[in-house]
Write an enzyme that holds these catalytic residues in place. Structure first.
Site, mmCIF file in Angstrom:
data_model
loop_
_atom_site.group_PDB
_atom_site.id
_atom_site.type_symbol
_atom_site.label_atom_id
_atom_site.label_comp_id
_atom_site.label_asym_id
_atom_site.label_seq_id
_atom_site.Cartn_x
_atom_site.Cartn_y
_atom_site.Cartn_z
ATOM 1 N N LEU A 254 8.804 2.877 5.224
ATOM 2 C CA LEU A 254 8.189 1.866 4.071
ATOM 3 C C LEU A 254 6.877 2.118 3.440
ATOM 4 O O LEU A 254 6.248 3.051 4.311
ATOM 5 C CB LEU A 254 7.819 0.584 4.953
ATOM 6 C CG LEU A 254 8.977 -0.059 5.564
ATOM 7 C CD1 LEU A 254 8.583 -1.517 6.502
ATOM 8 C CD2 LEU A 254 10.138 -0.352 4.601
ATOM 9 N N HIS B 160 7.375 -1.062 -0.948
ATOM 10 C CA HIS B 160 7.810 -2.259 -0.351
ATOM 11 C C HIS B 160 7.017 -2.928 0.027
ATOM 12 O O HIS B 160 7.269 -4.242 -0.018
ATOM 13 C CB HIS B 160 8.395 -1.418 0.976
ATOM 14 C CG HIS B 160 9.429 -0.449 1.000
ATOM 15 N ND1 HIS B 160 9.267 0.936 1.189
ATOM 16 C CD2 HIS B 160 10.912 -0.427 0.430
ATOM 17 C CE1 HIS B 160 10.204 1.608 0.919
ATOM 18 N NE2 HIS B 160 11.381 0.814 0.508
#
Lengths: 290, 290
Positions: free
Chosen positions: A33, A37
């Site tokens: 991530l 994100h």
């Protein structure tokens, strides 16, 4: 934050939320991530009672020459990020949980795919819609959050939701940019110092194309040529594509009279950068998108 | 009974039921309802708070030589039947509501289809799973009721639910039979008097096959030959197929050591009749089915 690995547990949990009338925001990811994100999670957090993120590296969307095994994974880091963004449930299934056997029934995407990045990734979006159809039936989201950085993916998921009547609203989230306009990407660290100075001109080139449209230019070929020229002039990057297509249909347009995407991909020495803008007929940034 | 024609109205209605914790039983049909459908509705009525029936003649599951336009329709009769069976909601959409445009994303079935009736209907089950995926996302059923008369359809829908993780339980309902064992079918009226006397031997042939299994016969070829011989001996019908396959996988078995289907299709002069039994390894009628 609860981490759930089984489909069965996930479905019973989510049905409880659903029945209690909570709105569910869903951020599907392949993990590793980053700020992009996080932006999706923040938006989902603002707009929903419950936020679910999934982390699943989906083998079906990797081509034979693309390295599924070597795709980066970092469970500890990802869990920390999700916690920080106040995700309620992290769905983190094993590959055998999602694909216990070969699919008897396959989904294939027949439009919106043979252009832009999809052109060089045959079958990629078949894998994307297959896993998302499965995840939608496991998470029961009201809203799904996807980054507009991959605008083609947004267009394909829009088709999935329309074609199969999923009771879901798609929320495309604007690309996060550096101060100088460069689209944020984990690949930017692979740019040399000189390339990092040139890279913002990719977005400048898109804005240049936008200005032409705002000034009344309606010929797609002219805009494509001008944007390509701009990139050639200001960078040493090698253009993979510059294209202008209807959006979200991603069909060729000659005379611009609808919402369009102006999209580019540029190779630098160790990084391929992509960027795009979605514009209405007059060249203003589109607000509805899909 | 409420009749709903719009997807949007249906989804908001069904989400209310869902959120109030009601169980939803769903009987998808192409209309022209008969006793087989009524059996499904009765079962759905027994087992659920809310019963939904859909009537939609799905163009996608008709082959180019199959007459979609001439498929029988009778809205008044069907509405009466559904009311009589205490259906709560009849979903009766127009074809443009279900397919406003060509599907961008297609579903195709790659196993369980090249055998039995599916062999002569390429693409048929692609259409079936496409419309059912759509209907599942519109009706939100907990239970879906399908007749075991079309056991291949049950097998394919089982794959759809498994592959795409629909939170749905499939309820296959036993074939309804006349006193003499003949499977009920709207095609039975096309039999001549002599054919009507012979037709029950189709089911007798299946029971003969079952007896062989119960007596210890485990060779699929032997059973197929015996059942074919039985039909030849007792009827003037022309056998389309007699087959014995694993169920619900519908794969060829030599030595029987799992749940199987013994299925036949027989041509009479103006009617093609089908029938089947699903049996466990010992030849007892299977109870779990899928």
């Amino acid at each position: 934050m609860e981490i759930i690995k089984s489909i069965h547990d996930m479905q019973s949990k989510m049905m409880q939320w659903k029945q209690s009338g909570k709105s569910i925001g869903f951020v599907p990811t392949m993990g590793y991530l980053h700020e992009g994100h996080q932006q999706l999670m923040k938006k989902a957090r603002q707009e929903n009672d419950i936020v679910v993120t999934s982390i699943f590296v989906n083998p079906l969307q990797f081509g034979p020459d693309e390295d599924y095994e070597r795709y980066p994974r970092d469970e500890v880091h990802d869990t920390d990020i999700a916690k920080k963004e106040q995700v309620d449930i992290l769905f983190y299934p094993h590959v055998n949980e999602m694909y216990p056997k070969d699919q008897t029934i396959r989904m294939t995407v027949h439009q919106r795919v043979d252009v832009l990045c999809g052109k060089s990734r045959p079958g990629h979006f078949d894998g994307v819609v297959t896993i998302l159809a499965k995840l939608f039936n496991i998470v029961y989201p009201d809203y799904v959050y996807l980054g507009l950085k991959d605008a083609q993916q947004v267009a394909v998921v829009d088709a999935l939701i329309q074609d199969y009547n999923f009771p879901i609203k798609l929320r495309p989230i604007a690309t996060v940019r550096e101060q100088d306009g460069l689209a944020k990407s984990s690949r930017n660290v692979n740019l040399s110092d000189q390339e990092r100075i040139e890279a913002p001109y990719i977005y400048q080139a898109l804005l240049h194309g936008q200005k032409l449209m705002q000034a009344g230019e309606q010929d797609a070929e002219v805009i494509i040529k001008e944007v390509s020229h701009f990139i050639h002039t200001h960078t040493h990057g090698k253009i993979d594509y510059v294209d202008l297509l209807s959006y979200p249909e991603l069909e060729r347009v000659n005379h611009i009279n609808e919402q369009v995407i102006l999209a580019v991909a540029v190779y630098f020495k160790h990084a391929r950068l992509i960027d795009n803008v979605v514009l209405d007929q007059q060249g203003s940034f589109a607000t509805a998108i899909v």
